[in-house]
Design a protein around this motif. Structure first.
Motif, mmCIF file in Angstrom:
data_model
loop_
_atom_site.group_PDB
_atom_site.id
_atom_site.type_symbol
_atom_site.label_atom_id
_atom_site.label_comp_id
_atom_site.label_asym_id
_atom_site.label_seq_id
_atom_site.Cartn_x
_atom_site.Cartn_y
_atom_site.Cartn_z
ATOM 1 N N VAL A 58 0.804 -1.165 0.143
ATOM 2 C CA VAL A 58 -0.026 -0.013 -0.038
ATOM 3 C C VAL A 58 0.865 1.277 0.212
ATOM 4 O O VAL A 58 0.176 2.636 -0.072
ATOM 5 C CB VAL A 58 -0.821 0.072 1.183
ATOM 6 N N GLY A 59 2.249 1.025 -0.118
ATOM 7 C CA GLY A 59 3.028 2.322 -0.124
ATOM 8 C C GLY A 59 3.373 3.114 1.069
ATOM 9 O O GLY A 59 3.724 4.203 1.079
ATOM 10 N N LYS A 113 -4.858 -3.661 -4.222
ATOM 11 C CA LYS A 113 -4.927 -3.236 -5.619
ATOM 12 C C LYS A 113 -5.983 -2.725 -6.147
ATOM 13 O O LYS A 113 -6.032 -1.551 -6.892
ATOM 14 C CB LYS A 113 -4.611 -4.730 -6.444
ATOM 15 N N ALA A 116 -9.250 2.687 -3.998
ATOM 16 C CA ALA A 116 -8.951 3.914 -4.509
ATOM 17 C C ALA A 116 -7.118 4.311 -3.888
ATOM 18 O O ALA A 116 -7.079 3.947 -2.693
ATOM 19 C CB ALA A 116 -9.789 4.998 -4.301
ATOM 20 N N PRO A 117 -6.549 5.284 -4.369
ATOM 21 C CA PRO A 117 -5.414 5.441 -3.859
ATOM 22 C C PRO A 117 -5.521 6.104 -2.488
ATOM 23 O O PRO A 117 -6.380 6.997 -2.286
ATOM 24 C CB PRO A 117 -4.814 6.758 -4.912
ATOM 25 N N GLY A 118 -4.666 5.701 -1.560
ATOM 26 C CA GLY A 118 -4.609 6.216 -0.099
ATOM 27 C C GLY A 118 -5.786 5.549 0.540
ATOM 28 O O GLY A 118 -5.834 6.084 1.743
ATOM 29 N N ARG A 119 -6.843 5.014 0.143
ATOM 30 C CA ARG A 119 -7.929 4.233 0.934
ATOM 31 C C ARG A 119 -8.028 2.917 1.159
ATOM 32 O O ARG A 119 -8.718 2.307 1.724
ATOM 33 C CB ARG A 119 -9.079 4.559 -0.062
ATOM 34 N N ALA A 120 -6.577 2.167 0.830
ATOM 35 C CA ALA A 120 -6.724 0.752 0.906
ATOM 36 C C ALA A 120 -6.805 0.191 2.197
ATOM 37 O O ALA A 120 -7.540 -0.555 2.715
ATOM 38 C CB ALA A 120 -5.209 0.203 0.327
#
Length: 467
Positions: A58-59, A113, A116-120
């Motif tokens: 998730v970065g 995957k 939404a970006p930042g909502r994982a």
């Protein structure tokens, strides 16, 4: 916290208090602490691995990943305390370690995957919260599966628990991680440390008695660490960079979000975790000579569900029983649940003091792998002992064991074998323990019910002779 029930079976040879089962005996302080440390050493890598993988997926940065790890350690400690000590109808009251299950990693990565970006993470923790609540409410119904675990099924599942953990030990020895050995070349120094640790454990069991024999794993780990130090396998960097104190606040990664697809996926995972935990509790009951009754299993599953819900609040994942610690109980014959309660308390401290967690992580993985061969082999041997109670001369029993072992071992020897199947089937079959357990249950019911029907119909089919 404890609301202990009275002893339910005859005390075994490890009991030192008349009238009390060894599970309920409180050992001396040194034995409690040393035994608790052994359990921590055997399972801490398994707790740390999922947050490391998910954090990278998730970065998250290094600092945030460390917070994810400390949250997993903290919640594993609380869940272990609840399992071992018990409160009201929660907890198996057995020497059972709980922590984040690796079974959830694959589905979590799939959710991450698609999110939404930042909502994982909020989506993951929302689904984990619902899955934990489902486990709490389903526990009394799921525990009734206990009656479907005769020796032929229970022995097969216990054997699978030991055999399926072999890649974990080999991954530790190779340095490639849990179960991720692949085609990697194993350095000679790794083999030397693993072999030395294994030999030390065996020598302790051969020549030591009493507390020395019970602490054989800890002695082997220390010996392996001492050998690994000059070989460059003792990395002190994490200790120097770790924070002294760190606590993750609730919902640190965002308030939970609830998406139907993610909830369904992790509820299926939770059913797999419940199946594995049921099998682990049955195996542990056999080893400590206190068979896991229906109320033990229901309490254990409720505790796993509460632990999962708490983990979702703090930043952890689906919580289940740790099978590797069953091998430690079998090896050391330290049956007291209070030893495991000390492990839970230590896990809580590791979650509050990251520097202490880094000290535990000093143990070289090859040393852990060498001792793991003993641990996991002991579990498999316990399964074989249980199977000895069944009549393997019966062709039907042999068929049940053989097919279940082969299906259960498939994910171990070929991890990607079932990846092409639809989601729910892939999740269930990806766990060798669950796949083998379900197979043994179904085959036993299919063949045993058919045999019972044939026997029941046989008298009616015999005609009376004519007068």
């Amino acid at each position: 916290m404890e609301t202990s029930r009275e002893a339910e079976s005859t005390p075994g040879e490890a009991d030192s208090t008349p009238g009390r089962h060894p599970v309920d005996v409180v050992p001396p302080p040194f034995q409690l602490l040393a035994g608790g440390l052994q359990h921590i050493a055997a399972m801490v890598a398994g707790v740390v691995a999922p947050p490391l993988i998910v954090g990278a997926a998730v970065g998250l940065g290094t600092g945030e990943t460390v917070m994810l790890i400390t949250a997993s350690l903290f919640t594993a400690g609380l869940a272990t305390l609840l399992q071992s000590l018990g409160w009201w109808r929660f907890g198996a009251r057995l020497p059972l370690i709980n922590g984040g299950s690796f079974a959830a990693v694959g589905p979590i990565l799939a959710i991450a995957k698609d999110a939404a970006p930042g909502r994982a993470l909020p989506v993951i923790f929302g689904a984990t919260l619902v899955a934990g609540a489902m486990a709490v409410f389903a526990a009394p119904y799921f525990s009734r599966l206990h009656r479907f675990f005769p020796p032929i099924v229970g022995g097969t599942v216990i054997s699978l628990i030991g055999l399926s953990l072999l890649p974990v030990a080999l991954g530790w020895i190779s340095g490639a991680g849990e179960g991720a050995m692949g085609e990697a070349h194993v350095p000679m120094k790794n083999l030397a440390v693993a072999g030395f640790s294994l030999v030390v454990v065996l020598l302790c069991h051969r020549f030591l008695t009493g507390i020395g024999r019970q602490l054989a794993l800890l002695i082997g780990l220390i010996a392996g660490a001492l050998l690994g130090w000059p070989l460059g396998l003792l990395d002190t960097g994490p200790v120097r960079s770790a924070a002294l104190v760190g606590f993750i606040p609730p919902w640190h990664f965002g308030a939970p979000e609830f998406q139907i697809g993610a909830i369904v996926s992790l509820c299926i995972v939770m059913l797999v975790v419940m199946t594995e935990s049921t099998a682990t509790m049955i195996a542990l009951g056999e080893i400590v000579e206190r068979p896991a009754a229906e109320h033990h299993i229901a309490g254990g599953l409720r505790a796993a569900g509460i632990g999962t819900m708490l983990a979702s609040v703090m930043g952890g994942f689906a919580c289940g029983a740790f099978a590797q610690n069953v091998g430690l109980v079998a090896l050391t014959r330290m049956y007291s649940r209070y030893v495991v309660a000390v492990s839970g308390a230590l896990l809580v401290l590791l979650g509050l003091f990251p520097v202490a967690s880094a000290v535990v992580e000093l143990v070289p993985k090859p040393a852990l792998g060498g001792t793991g061969l003993v641990l996991f082999g002991t579990v498999a041997a316990s399964g074989i002992r249980t199977l000895a109670k069944a009549d393997l001369g019966d062709p039907i029993n042999s068929l049940i064991v053989g097919v279940s072992l082969f299906i259960g071992m498939t994910p171990t020897v070929a991890p990607s074998f079932y990846q092409g199947l639809p989601g729910p089937f892939s999740i269930i079959l990806a766990s060798g323990i669950s796949a083998g357990c379900v197979t043994a249950l179904v085959l036993n019911q299919l063949f045993r019910n058919r045999a019972a029907n044939v026997l029941a119909a046989a008298p009616a089919a015999v005609e009376k002779p004519a007068c």
